[in-house]
Design a protein around this motif. Structure first.
Motif, PDB file in Angstrom:
ATOM      1  N   GLY A 156     -50.159  13.046   4.244  1.00 48.20           N
ATOM      2  CA  GLY A 156     -51.051  14.072   3.948  1.00 48.20           C
ATOM      3  C   GLY A 156     -51.636  14.351   5.455  1.00 48.20           C
TER       4      GLY A 156
ATOM      5  N   ILE B  67     -46.799   8.928  10.273  1.00 49.86           N
ATOM      6  CA  ILE B  67     -45.447   9.088  10.272  1.00 49.86           C
ATOM      7  C   ILE B  67     -44.900   9.809   9.061  1.00 49.86           C
ATOM      8  CG2 ILE B  67     -45.166   6.924   8.500  1.00 49.86           C
ATOM      9  CD1 ILE B  67     -43.322   7.241  11.979  1.00 49.86           C
ATOM     10  N   GLY B  68     -45.575  10.120   8.046  1.00 47.63           N
ATOM     11  CA  GLY B  68     -45.033  10.900   6.770  1.00 47.63           C
ATOM     12  C   GLY B  68     -44.320  12.119   7.377  1.00 47.63           C
TER      13      GLY B  68
ATOM     14  N   GLY C 251     -47.974   9.691   0.778  1.00 43.10           N
ATOM     15  CA  GLY C 251     -48.542   9.478   2.034  1.00 43.10           C
ATOM     16  C   GLY C 251     -47.918  10.689   2.855  1.00 43.10           C
TER      17      GLY C 251
ATOM     18  N   PHE D 134     -36.663   9.684  18.995  1.00 44.08           N
ATOM     19  CA  PHE D 134     -37.151   9.191  17.700  1.00 44.08           C
ATOM     20  C   PHE D 134     -36.553   9.988  16.262  1.00 44.08           C
ATOM     21  CE2 PHE D 134     -40.986   7.992  15.264  1.00 44.08           C
ATOM     22  CZ  PHE D 134     -41.006   6.866  15.375  1.00 44.08           C
TER      23      PHE D 134
ATOM     24  N   GLY E  94     -53.520  14.968   8.694  1.00 47.31           N
ATOM     25  CA  GLY E  94     -54.003  13.778   9.694  1.00 47.31           C
ATOM     26  C   GLY E  94     -53.488  12.649   9.658  1.00 47.31           C
TER      27      GLY E  94
ATOM     28  N   PHE F 141     -34.451   8.187  13.479  1.00 47.67           N
ATOM     29  CA  PHE F 141     -35.077   8.004  12.128  1.00 47.67           C
ATOM     30  C   PHE F 141     -34.161   8.698  11.143  1.00 47.67           C
ATOM     31  CE2 PHE F 141     -38.560   7.290   9.393  1.00 47.67           C
ATOM     32  CZ  PHE F 141     -39.477   6.868  10.101  1.00 47.67           C
TER      33      PHE F 141
ATOM     34  N   PHE G  43     -49.508  13.187  -1.510  1.00 45.08           N
ATOM     35  CA  PHE G  43     -49.726  13.157  -0.120  1.00 45.08           C
ATOM     36  C   PHE G  43     -51.034  12.189   0.666  1.00 45.08           C
ATOM     37  CE2 PHE G  43     -47.711  17.090  -1.184  1.00 45.08           C
ATOM     38  CZ  PHE G  43     -46.404  16.878  -0.357  1.00 45.08           C
TER      39      PHE G  43
ATOM     40  N   THR H 135     -37.458   1.550   6.717  1.00 42.66           N
ATOM     41  CA  THR H 135     -37.354   2.251   8.050  1.00 42.66           C
ATOM     42  C   THR H 135     -37.600   1.541   9.055  1.00 42.66           C
ATOM     43  OG1 THR H 135     -39.477   3.376   7.323  1.00 42.66           O
ATOM     44  CG2 THR H 135     -37.156   4.703   7.033  1.00 42.66           C
TER      45      THR H 135
ATOM     46  N   ASP I 245     -47.286  -4.987  12.649  1.00 44.60           N
ATOM     47  CA  ASP I 245     -47.104  -3.171  13.093  1.00 44.60           C
ATOM     48  C   ASP I 245     -45.899  -3.105  13.750  1.00 44.60           C
ATOM     49  OD1 ASP I 245     -47.971  -0.988  12.283  1.00 44.60           O
ATOM     50  OD2 ASP I 245     -48.718  -0.791  14.474  1.00 44.60           O
TER      51      ASP I 245
ATOM     52  N   PRO J 177     -44.169  -2.522   7.477  1.00 44.79           N
ATOM     53  CA  PRO J 177     -43.560  -3.902   6.829  1.00 44.79           C
ATOM     54  C   PRO J 177     -43.508  -3.544   5.681  1.00 44.79           C
ATOM     55  CG  PRO J 177     -46.072  -4.285   7.529  1.00 44.79           C
ATOM     56  CD  PRO J 177     -45.771  -2.974   8.115  1.00 44.79           C
TER      57      PRO J 177
ATOM     58  N   MET K 139     -50.285  -0.327  -0.009  1.00 43.02           N
ATOM     59  CA  MET K 139     -49.825   0.555  -0.997  1.00 43.02           C
ATOM     60  C   MET K 139     -48.428   0.401  -1.081  1.00 43.02           C
ATOM     61  SD  MET K 139     -52.376   1.615  -2.559  1.00 43.02           S
ATOM     62  CE  MET K 139     -51.245   2.513  -3.620  1.00 43.02           C
TER      63      MET K 139
HETATM   64  P1  NAD Z   1     -51.614   7.180   8.482  1.00 43.47           P
HETATM   65  O1  NAD Z   1     -53.139   6.440   8.261  1.00 43.47           O
HETATM   66  O2  NAD Z   1     -51.481   8.036   9.323  1.00 43.47           O
HETATM   67  O3  NAD Z   1     -51.255   7.765   7.087  1.00 43.47           O
HETATM   68  C1  NAD Z   1     -51.255   7.158   5.901  1.00 43.47           C
HETATM   69  C2  NAD Z   1     -50.869   8.222   4.902  1.00 43.47           C
HETATM   70  O4  NAD Z   1     -50.919   7.525   3.384  1.00 43.47           O
HETATM   71  C3  NAD Z   1     -52.475   9.345   4.883  1.00 43.47           C
HETATM   72  O5  NAD Z   1     -51.911  10.501   4.556  1.00 43.47           O
HETATM   73  C4  NAD Z   1     -53.113   8.509   3.420  1.00 43.47           C
HETATM   74  O6  NAD Z   1     -53.753   9.607   3.011  1.00 43.47           O
HETATM   75  C5  NAD Z   1     -51.799   8.162   2.873  1.00 43.47           C
HETATM   76  N1  NAD Z   1     -52.230   7.292   1.586  1.00 43.47           N
HETATM   77  C6  NAD Z   1     -52.956   6.239   1.521  1.00 43.47           C
HETATM   78  N2  NAD Z   1     -53.077   5.635   0.292  1.00 43.47           N
HETATM   79  C7  NAD Z   1     -52.417   6.554  -0.396  1.00 43.47           C
HETATM   80  C8  NAD Z   1     -52.369   6.515  -1.797  1.00 43.47           C
HETATM   81  N3  NAD Z   1     -52.716   5.502  -2.525  1.00 43.47           N
HETATM   82  N4  NAD Z   1     -51.548   7.678  -2.337  1.00 43.47           N
HETATM   83  C9  NAD Z   1     -50.992   8.456  -1.594  1.00 43.47           C
HETATM   84  N5  NAD Z   1     -51.270   8.391  -0.229  1.00 43.47           N
HETATM   85  C10 NAD Z   1     -51.853   7.499   0.393  1.00 43.47           C
HETATM   86  O7  NAD Z   1     -50.645   5.662   8.451  1.00 43.47           O
HETATM   87  P2  NAD Z   1     -49.128   5.742   9.422  1.00 43.47           P
HETATM   88  O8  NAD Z   1     -49.491   5.510  10.866  1.00 43.47           O
HETATM   89  O9  NAD Z   1     -48.350   6.991   9.122  1.00 43.47           O
HETATM   90  O10 NAD Z   1     -48.628   4.614   8.693  1.00 43.47           O
HETATM   91  C11 NAD Z   1     -48.283   4.667   7.507  1.00 43.47           C
HETATM   92  C12 NAD Z   1     -46.879   3.490   7.218  1.00 43.47           C
HETATM   93  O11 NAD Z   1     -45.932   3.785   7.997  1.00 43.47           O
HETATM   94  C13 NAD Z   1     -47.502   2.043   7.560  1.00 43.47           C
HETATM   95  O12 NAD Z   1     -46.936   1.328   6.820  1.00 43.47           O
HETATM   96  C14 NAD Z   1     -46.960   1.940   9.009  1.00 43.47           C
HETATM   97  O13 NAD Z   1     -46.806   0.536   9.192  1.00 43.47           O
HETATM   98  C15 NAD Z   1     -45.499   2.479   8.909  1.00 43.47           C
HETATM   99  N6  NAD Z   1     -45.175   3.190  10.429  1.00 43.47           N
HETATM  100  C16 NAD Z   1     -44.061   3.013  10.538  1.00 43.47           C
HETATM  101  C17 NAD Z   1     -43.731   3.716  11.679  1.00 43.47           C
HETATM  102  C18 NAD Z   1     -42.042   3.505  12.308  1.00 43.47           C
HETATM  103  O14 NAD Z   1     -41.872   3.600  13.401  1.00 43.47           O
HETATM  104  N7  NAD Z   1     -41.365   3.091  11.248  1.00 43.47           N
HETATM  105  C19 NAD Z   1     -44.432   4.268  12.552  1.00 43.47           C
HETATM  106  C20 NAD Z   1     -45.764   4.223  12.198  1.00 43.47           C
HETATM  107  C21 NAD Z   1     -46.066   3.805  11.116  1.00 43.47           C
END
Ligand code: NAD
Length: 400
Positions: A21, A26-27, A19, A333, A23, A337, A47, A144, A209, A119, A99
């Motif tokens: 990537g 949280i990555g 993840g 933040f 756009g 983290f 990614f 996290t 969420d 989660p 995933m």
């Molecule tokens: P997002 O949609 O912005 O990003 C998801 C990323 O995962 C994208 O880059 C997508 O291409 C990639 N992805 C999807 N399937 C994939 C695969 N099979 N292989 C590789 N990459 C893949 O989502 P987000 O908002 O960043 O959320 C991601 C996770 O983080 C979720 O589980 C969300 O609950 C969690 N999150 C946690 C916090 C926190 O504060 N701890 C905040 C936001 C999101």
């Protein structure tokens, strides 16, 4: 411990991410947090679910093309085949929820440590299965729930466990947002689209969420064990299938009562996570949007405003070690983290230097907290379906 010794390891830990990537949200935060203390470096990634986008994203992180993989399976296979001195030490999972389980399970089975976002999984059954795999491994598993990393949250936990508020009788936790007031998911907003899709988000929307963060914070700060839950979840925005608002009442084993309120539909609210805790000797209140302040109150006395101050006599050890900057320079933040990562790195370094790894009573949120989060989600949904009926909430794998 100095950053250079990295807990006796004498080198940086090597990170691979799934993840994060172009756009995504949280990555990037994970990578920034992981490198903040100079104890890790990102060397590999899958990614994106799209192989071409994954490769295109690598340059943004200075990851060489040779280690930008088209899928997580390819990353795990190719990294495992590298010499021990080159391959990744841990895998961070920052994909949508559906995933988490396949990637986490495969990464643990491949012998890597894991840092997984919340989660934990899509379903409770997956979480329970993953917990078994983790229990049978030598790896470190971090979840996290990043709000546990704030200095004043850590300070509050230590104060509460030391009895400074007396017996805890009430916890009011809420996480209030407004960004899903309209159907953003039908306008091509990626983060909204998967969060409102049960096949990618899980049984709950808002409660999965952000409700799960609020619940976890109460568990972390008080250590109280839950007994039962009664919840009411609502879908207020027409056309949506998962909850965008909800309340839960929780009974704790010691007789305390807790509430969790989570909303994605409250106009103008951003990331308003706040918690209030009442004990027989005092109460406290902390807000994520003002994280460097905490109010503690005792009847008949002036209200105490605690600030994040590593040098103040009122700051306890847990609060001090979670600070990086002198008081008055805001930490927020990213730093919180990074505190979760820091505790995970201590455990990874210990594992690498032959030490036994504690899996339950850890500073960082672990697989047990992840399972508890999934139980909270599934029991909230189940309770809501029967009009708020009381259901058990103490999971056999609960932290303590
Ligand atoms: P997002 O949609 O912005 O990003 C998801 C990323 O995962 C994208 O880059 C997508 O291409 C990639 N992805 C999807 N399937 C994939 C695969 N099979 N292989 C590789 N990459 C893949 O989502 P987000 O908002 O960043 O959320 C991601 C996770 O983080 C979720 O589980 C969300 O609950 C969690 N999150 C946690 C916090 C926190 O504060 N701890 C905040 C936001 C999101």
């Amino acid at each position: 411990m100095t950053m250079a010794t990295n807990g006796g390891l004498g080198r940086k830990l090597r990170m691979g991410i799934v993840g994060g990537g172009q756009g995504s949200f949280i990555g990037r935060v994970h990578v920034t947090a992981a490198v903040l203390d100079n104890r890790a470096t990102l060397v590999a990634g899958a990614f994106s679910s799209d192989a071409a986008r994954s490769k295109a994203s690598a340059a943004d992180y200075d990851v060489p093309e040779s280690r930008a993989y088209g899928s997580y399976q390819e990353m795990l296979d190719r990294e495992r085949a590298l010499p021990a001195g080159e391959r990744i030490d841990f895998v961070t999972i920052a994909t949508p929820n559906h995933m988490h389980y396949p990637v986490a399970k495969a990464a643990v089975e491949a012998g890597f440590h894991v840092v997984c976002d919340k989660p934990l999984t899509l379903t409770l059954a997956e979480a329970e299965d993953l917990a078994k795999v983790v229990a049978g491994s030598k790896g470190v598993f971090v979840v996290t729930h990043n709000y546990t990393g704030y200095p004043l949250v850590r300070q509050a936990r230590e104060m509460i466990l030391a009895g400074e508020l007396g017996e805890i009788q009430a916890i009011r936790a809420e996480y209030i947002q407004g960004w899903l007031r309209t159907r953003l998911e039908s306008e091509g907003q990626k983060q909204a689209a998967w969060r409102t899709d049960p096949t990618k988000s899980g049984a709950a929307g808002c409660f999965g969420d952000i409700g799960t963060h609020a619940y976890n914070l109460g568990r972390f700060m008080t250590g109280l064990l839950p007994e039962a839950i009664s919840a009411n979840l609502k879908v207020f925005v027409p056309g949506r299938s998962l909850d965008d608002y909800g309340h839960a009442v929780i009974r704790y084993e010691n007789g305390a009562l807790g509430t969790v309120t989570a909303s994605q539909i409250s106009h103008g609210r951003e990331n308003d996570l706040r918690i209030q805790i009442d004990g027989t000797e005092g109460s406290l209140e902390w807000h994520q949007e003002e994280p460097n302040k905490m109010t503690v109150r005792h009847n008949g006395k002036p209200h105490y405003l605690y600030t994040r101050d590593p040098n103040a006599p009122f700051t306890n050890d847990a609060g001090k070690v979670a600070c990086r900057l002198p008081s008055g320079h805001p930490e927020a933040f990213f730093e919180a983290f990074a505190n979760v990562y820091r505790a995970g790195f201590d455990a990874m370094a210990q594992a690498a230097t032959g030490g036994a790894v504690e899996k339950k009573d850890t500073v960082y949120p672990n697989i047990h907290d992840g399972v508890e989060g999934m139980y909270f989600i599934e029991q909230s949904v189940a309770s809501s379906k029967v009009g708020g009926g009381w259901l058990p909430l103490k999971h056999p794998l609960a932290r303590r």
